[in-house]
Write an enzyme that holds these catalytic residues in place. Structure first.
Site, PDB file in Angstrom:
ATOM      1  N   ASP A   8      71.007 -13.096  -3.430  1.00  0.00           N
ATOM      2  CA  ASP A   8      70.543 -14.321  -2.808  1.00  0.00           C
ATOM      3  C   ASP A   8      69.721 -15.052  -3.859  1.00  0.00           C
ATOM      4  OD1 ASP A   8      69.823 -16.200  -0.718  1.00  0.00           O
ATOM      5  OD2 ASP A   8      67.871 -15.213  -0.694  1.00  0.00           O
ATOM      6  N   ASP A  10      67.060 -17.970  -3.425  1.00  0.00           N
ATOM      7  CA  ASP A  10      65.655 -18.234  -3.118  1.00  0.00           C
ATOM      8  C   ASP A  10      64.960 -16.972  -2.615  1.00  0.00           C
ATOM      9  OD1 ASP A  10      65.405 -21.524  -2.910  1.00  0.00           O
ATOM     10  OD2 ASP A  10      67.395 -20.760  -2.421  1.00  0.00           O
TER      11      ASP A  10
END
Length: 218
Positions: A8, A10
């Site tokens: 992922d 952020d």
């Protein structure tokens, strides 16, 4: 050893919270409001613009001005997307370990492509990533498995040979739905929902450096 490690963006790969908080505080300044301390906004970062507007302006979809402020937030963020954003400590070591062992690494995020690609370019990682799947790359975003499945197709990789690393329960749900092994990171934004231990991840790590060992590179 896994054939690919997917992250992922952020809160897992990059600490984007400072620049997202700055965009929110520009909105508050437009309204004559004092800035919110970035640390107070940080847990809401994984929920994107919706989370930031709720936390910083108590504004939610359906509010009369939500659409206007949503677009203004994105405009401010796009203009200063990589001022204070940095890669989390230890991520570089994981990427080096992947590349030294011939394993691929990539990004699967719910962040829209118009932000994902410029951010990765400015950080200097766009050319190194074997795949970049954004929130609008697949028909559905996480927690649906479609982005993970798209990443597997781009990598020509078996999902069972991929490790997905995230800091939100949706990351773990998406990875598991696609048949990947999953890692939840304690150093991420985590949000204000269930505790990380309840997400059902295959592995929990406190530091990014630990991901290499989980992937079989340590």
């Amino acid at each position: 050893m896994f054939d690919a490690v997917l992250f992922d963006l952020d809160g897992t790969f990059a600490d984007t919270a400072p620049d997202l908080a700055a965009a929110l505080n520009r909105l508050r300044a437009d309204l004559g409001l004092a800035p919110v301390p970035p640390a107070r906004l940080r847990p809401h970062t994984s929920h994107g613009v919706r989370g930031m507007l709720a936390a910083g302006l108590d504004m939610r979809p359906g509010d009369p001005l939500y659409g206007e402020f949503h677009e203004r937030f994105l405009r401010y963020y796009s203009a200063d997307i990589c001022v204070h954003t940095t890669i989390f400590a230890g991520i570089d070591e994981v990427l080096d370990a992947c590349e030294q062992r011939g394993a691929a690494w990539g990004i699967v995020t719910n962040k829209a492509q118009r932000f994902t690609l410029p951010l990765l370019h400015q950080l200097g990682y766009a050319r190194r990533a074997a795949c970049v799947v954004s929130g609008d790359s697949a028909r559905r975003a996480k927690p649906a498995p479609q982005p993970m499945q798209l990443a597997c197709r781009l990598l020509a990789a078996d999902a069972a040979r991929c490790l997905y690393v995230g800091d939100d329960v949706r990351d773990i749900q998406a990875g598991r739905a696609a048949g990947m092994a999953t890692v939840a990171v304690r150093y991420g934004y985590l949000g204000d929902g269930e505790p990380i231990e309840a997400w059902g991840a295959d592995h929990l790590v406190a530091r990014a450096q630990e991901i290499a060992a989980v992937a079989g590179f340590g």
